[in-house]
Structures are given as C-alpha cells and as structure tokens.
Motif scaffolding. Structure first.
Motif, short mmCIF file in Angstrom:
data_model
loop_
_atom_site.label_atom_id
_atom_site.label_comp_id
_atom_site.label_asym_id
_atom_site.label_seq_id
_atom_site.Cartn_x
_atom_site.Cartn_y
_atom_site.Cartn_z
N LYS A 28 0.75 -1.36 0.22
CA LYS A 28 0.24 0.27 -0.07
C LYS A 28 1.44 1.05 0.10
O LYS A 28 1.70 1.14 0.79
CB LYS A 28 -0.99 -0.26 0.87
N LEU A 29 0.90 2.03 -0.99
CA LEU A 29 1.01 3.43 -0.76
C LEU A 29 1.27 4.21 0.24
O LEU A 29 -0.48 4.15 1.22
CB LEU A 29 0.56 4.93 -1.99
N ILE B 201 2.11 12.72 0.78
CA ILE B 201 1.77 12.00 -0.16
C ILE B 201 0.06 11.98 -0.63
O ILE B 201 -0.98 12.39 0.46
CB ILE B 201 2.00 10.74 -0.70
N ALA B 202 0.26 13.25 -1.36
CA ALA B 202 -1.42 13.95 -1.76
C ALA B 202 -2.78 12.19 -1.64
O ALA B 202 -2.53 11.49 -2.15
CB ALA B 202 -1.65 14.29 -3.78
N PRO B 203 -3.20 13.01 -1.16
CA PRO B 203 -4.48 10.96 -0.38
C PRO B 203 -5.60 10.87 -1.89
O PRO B 203 -6.08 9.49 -2.49
CB PRO B 203 -5.43 11.53 0.24
N GLY C 213 1.44 2.39 -8.51
CA GLY C 213 2.49 2.64 -9.03
C GLY C 213 3.85 2.75 -9.13
O GLY C 213 4.15 2.39 -7.96
N ASP C 214 4.37 3.10 -9.95
CA ASP C 214 5.48 3.28 -9.92
C ASP C 214 6.22 5.11 -9.44
O ASP C 214 5.66 6.07 -9.59
CB ASP C 214 6.84 3.50 -11.26
N ILE D 82 -0.95 -0.54 -4.11
CA ILE D 82 -1.97 -0.68 -3.58
C ILE D 82 -2.45 1.41 -3.75
O ILE D 82 -1.04 1.61 -3.14
CB ILE D 82 -2.74 -1.24 -2.69
N GLY D 83 -2.95 2.18 -4.59
CA GLY D 83 -2.82 3.96 -3.81
C GLY D 83 -3.17 4.31 -2.39
O GLY D 83 -4.03 3.25 -2.18
N LEU D 84 -3.39 4.94 -2.09
CA LEU D 84 -4.18 6.11 -1.55
C LEU D 84 -6.08 6.59 -1.68
O LEU D 84 -6.19 5.99 -0.80
CB LEU D 84 -3.32 7.66 -0.90
N ASP D 85 -5.91 6.49 -3.06
CA ASP D 85 -6.97 6.26 -4.12
C ASP D 85 -7.75 4.64 -3.67
O ASP D 85 -9.14 4.64 -4.58
CB ASP D 85 -6.71 6.53 -4.95
#
Ligand SMILES: [Cu+2]
Length: 177
Positions: free
Chosen positions: A40-41, A85-87, A92-93, A118-121
């Motif tokens: 997870k990011l 980091i923006a939520p 990704g990279d 997995i992104g924060l979104d």
C-alpha cells in the motif's frame, strides 16, 4: 623553529576543526526503501539523514503515475525529513527527488524510487508496471566528496600529533638544560 611550529599548529587546527565539526549530511535510509515494492502506498515518505539537516530550503518532490504527488511542504524532525503524499494518489511507480541543506551549508540532493501495488485512492497499479531500480544518484554527494574531508582530517590530526610530540620533546630538553 618555534615560529614554524606555531604556524604548523595553526594550520593543523584550521584543517582539522571545520571538517570534523561540520560534516555533510548523508542520506542513510528512506521509507519506503529505494527500489522496493510496498503493498500500500504510504501517506508519507521519510528520509533519514546522518545528521539533522537545516530547516531552511528543504524540498522533496514525489512523482507518481499521475505526475506530482507531494502534498504540502516537507517537515524536518531531527534527522528525519517527512513528505506527505496526496491522498488521491494511485498505485504504481513513484520517484522521490530531494534537496536539503546540510548542517555544513552544502546542498545535498538525490533521487530514489519505489513501487506501490495499491494507491491511497484504493486503485491498484496498472498491469506490467515494474520497479526501476537505479543506483542512488550522486549529484555533488558521492563517496569521493566525503574522502577529501576525511583525508584532510587525518592530515590535520597527524600534523597536530607531530607538533605536540615535538613541543613535549623540546620542553624536556629545556628542563634538562
Ligand atoms: Cu558538506
């Protein structure tokens, strides 16, 4: 002879003191680590330096699949520089470029990369995305730039020790005379 000894002593102090008291702040580790994959990011990246950087002029630019992903300015707590980091950032990279001001006044810059599945979104990384492991960049900050202060410190210490021994010997001879 005495004048030469004083001059050498002054030179030794000049060379030895600044290099030992004000060393370059070297990046020791990052979270996430360079070249790694995380599930997870994280909400922020943390850069830990060998010494506490100056609070002025710190810049951490996080770039993700959608471009700029930094949120706000970095905060410095002791040796740690934290960048949120923006939520809405996707999986990704990610590449992180930093520029801090070392406590000796020198800028220290570099880049590291990691992959988040997995992104924060909540989105997952696009298929086929790979981690691009690359050597830690060395703008002005490689091993070679560290070598010079270390050598100067050694030279300064040797000169000081030599002069110390010389003065002690002279003192003994003067006592006997
Ligand atoms: Cu420096």
């Amino acid at each position: 002879m005495r004048r030469l000894a004083s001059a050498l002593l002054a030179f030794g102090l000049l060379v030895a003191l600044p290099t030992t008291a004000f060393a370059h702040d070297v990046l020791e580790r990052t979270d996430p680590a360079d070249g790694t994959s995380v599930t997870k990011l994280p909400e922020s990246v943390v850069l830990t330096f060998s010494e506490a950087p100056l609070t002025i002029g710190a810049q951490v630019v996080v770039t993700g699949p959608k471009g700029a992903a930094s949120s706000g300015a970095p905060t410095i707590t002791g040796r740690d520089v934290t960048q949120a980091i923006a939520p809405d950032s996707p999986g990704g990279d990610y590449t992180v470029s930093y520029r801090i001001t070392s406590d000796d006044g020198h800028p220290v810059t570099g880049t590291f990369s990691f992959h988040a599945a997995i992104g924060l979104d909540g989105s997952t990384a696009a298929a086929g995305a790979t981690v691009h492991v690359k050597p830690v960049s060395s703008a002005d900050d490689g091993q070679s730039s560290l070598l010079v202060p270390i050598l100067l410190t050694i030279v300064g210490t040797v000169v000081l020790l030599g002069i110390g021994g010389f003065l002690v010997l002279r003192g003994r001879q003067a006592d006997r005379a």
